[in-house]
Design an enzyme around this catalytic site. Structure first.
Site, PDB file in Angstrom:
ATOM      1  N   ASN A  85       0.849  -1.197   0.000  1.00  0.00           N
ATOM      2  CA  ASN A  85       0.000   0.000   0.000  1.00  0.00           C
ATOM      3  C   ASN A  85       0.880   1.240   0.000  1.00  0.00           C
ATOM      4  O   ASN A  85       1.872   1.296   0.726  1.00  0.00           O
ATOM      5  CB  ASN A  85      -0.897   0.008   1.240  1.00  0.00           C
ATOM      6  CG  ASN A  85      -1.845  -1.173   1.280  1.00  0.00           C
ATOM      7  OD1 ASN A  85      -2.266  -1.671   0.244  1.00  0.00           O
ATOM      8  ND2 ASN A  85      -2.169  -1.626   2.479  1.00  0.00           N
TER       9      ASN A  85
ATOM     10  N   HIS B 284       6.422  -1.313   3.532  1.00  0.00           N
ATOM     11  CA  HIS B 284       6.244  -2.711   3.921  1.00  0.00           C
ATOM     12  C   HIS B 284       5.417  -3.441   2.876  1.00  0.00           C
ATOM     13  O   HIS B 284       4.575  -2.844   2.212  1.00  0.00           O
ATOM     14  CB  HIS B 284       5.588  -2.830   5.299  1.00  0.00           C
ATOM     15  CG  HIS B 284       4.273  -2.117   5.411  1.00  0.00           C
ATOM     16  ND1 HIS B 284       4.191  -0.759   5.651  1.00  0.00           N
ATOM     17  CD2 HIS B 284       2.995  -2.547   5.303  1.00  0.00           C
ATOM     18  CE1 HIS B 284       2.924  -0.392   5.690  1.00  0.00           C
ATOM     19  NE2 HIS B 284       2.166  -1.464   5.468  1.00  0.00           N
TER      20      HIS B 284
HETATM   21  P1  5GP Z   1      -0.837  -0.756   6.035  1.00  0.00           P
HETATM   22  O1  5GP Z   1      -2.310  -0.510   6.171  1.00  0.00           O
HETATM   23  O2  5GP Z   1      -0.004   0.424   6.463  1.00  0.00           O
HETATM   24  O3  5GP Z   1      -0.449  -1.274   4.674  1.00  0.00           O
HETATM   25  O4  5GP Z   1      -0.521  -1.960   6.991  1.00  0.00           O
HETATM   26  C1  5GP Z   1       0.003  -1.832   8.273  1.00  0.00           C
HETATM   27  C2  5GP Z   1      -0.064  -3.194   8.925  1.00  0.00           C
HETATM   28  O5  5GP Z   1       0.760  -3.178  10.072  1.00  0.00           O
HETATM   29  C3  5GP Z   1      -1.464  -3.594   9.386  1.00  0.00           C
HETATM   30  O6  5GP Z   1      -1.841  -4.805   8.740  1.00  0.00           O
HETATM   31  C4  5GP Z   1      -1.327  -3.756  10.901  1.00  0.00           C
HETATM   32  O7  5GP Z   1      -2.074  -4.839  11.394  1.00  0.00           O
HETATM   33  C5  5GP Z   1       0.165  -3.970  11.066  1.00  0.00           C
HETATM   34  N1  5GP Z   1       0.710  -3.483  12.327  1.00  0.00           N
HETATM   35  C6  5GP Z   1       0.527  -2.237  12.872  1.00  0.00           C
HETATM   36  N2  5GP Z   1       1.235  -2.128  14.017  1.00  0.00           N
HETATM   37  C7  5GP Z   1       1.861  -3.315  14.209  1.00  0.00           C
HETATM   38  C8  5GP Z   1       2.739  -3.803  15.241  1.00  0.00           C
HETATM   39  O8  5GP Z   1       3.095  -3.121  16.200  1.00  0.00           O
HETATM   40  N3  5GP Z   1       3.175  -5.079  15.096  1.00  0.00           N
HETATM   41  C9  5GP Z   1       2.839  -5.862  14.028  1.00  0.00           C
HETATM   42  N4  5GP Z   1       3.333  -7.108  13.995  1.00  0.00           N
HETATM   43  N5  5GP Z   1       2.022  -5.429  13.044  1.00  0.00           N
HETATM   44  C10 5GP Z   1       1.533  -4.174  13.135  1.00  0.00           C
END
Ligand code: 5GP
Ligand code: ZN
Length: 117
Positions: free
Chosen positions: A88, A101
């Site tokens: 994303n 990521h």
């Molecule tokens: P985005 O929406 O930015 O593409 O995805 C961020 C992802 O990071 C989400 O799926 C969320 O569940 C994950 N996430 C957010 N904070 C943490 C964390 O502290 N630890 C882990 N393992 N995942 C996280």
């Protein structure tokens, strides 16, 4: 490294994570809120905000992330069954964490649609 970035804190070990794979350039760990049976985040070990901030000075890290996908898939048992990698970017892309990521999703059939209607 960005002091306020949660993924930088995970890289530094300040926030615990469930590691799946790690090398000099890449860290892969289980997503805190998995949306599929296998849901792993693959991140570069330097702070790159998003795909818009990849350039010739840091692209070795994205290359190493690409090379890590199949290692993560193999480690998680989905190399044969298949998987999807999503990155994303920005507001419309739905990016919440501002550290580049890749989501590796698998362990179930995901279908062909990549956008909700
Ligand atoms: P985005 O929406 O930015 O593409 O995805 C961020 C992802 O990071 C989400 O799926 C969320 O569940 C994950 N996430 C957010 N904070 C943490 C964390 O502290 N630890 C882990 N393992 N995942 C996280
Ligand atoms: Zn960061």
């Amino acid at each position: 490294m960005d002091e306020n970035c949660i993924f930088c804190k995970i890289i530094k070990g300040e926030i615990p994570s469930n590691k799946v794979y790690e090398d000099e350039y890449v860290l892969a760990f289980k997503d805190l809120h998995p949306v599929t049976p296998v849901h792993v985040l693959i991140i570069p070990k330097i702070h790159i905000q998003d795909l818009e901030h990849v350039d010739e000075t840091n692209s070795v890290y994205t290359q190493k992330c690409q090379e890590a996908f199949k290692k993560v898939a193999s480690e998680c048992g989905v190399a044969e069954s298949g998987y999807r990698v999503i990155c994303n970017c920005g507001e419309d892309g739905g990016q919440e964490v501002k550290h580049l990521h890749y989501h590796l999703l698998g362990g179930q059939k995901l279908g062909t649609k990549i956008v909700h209607e």
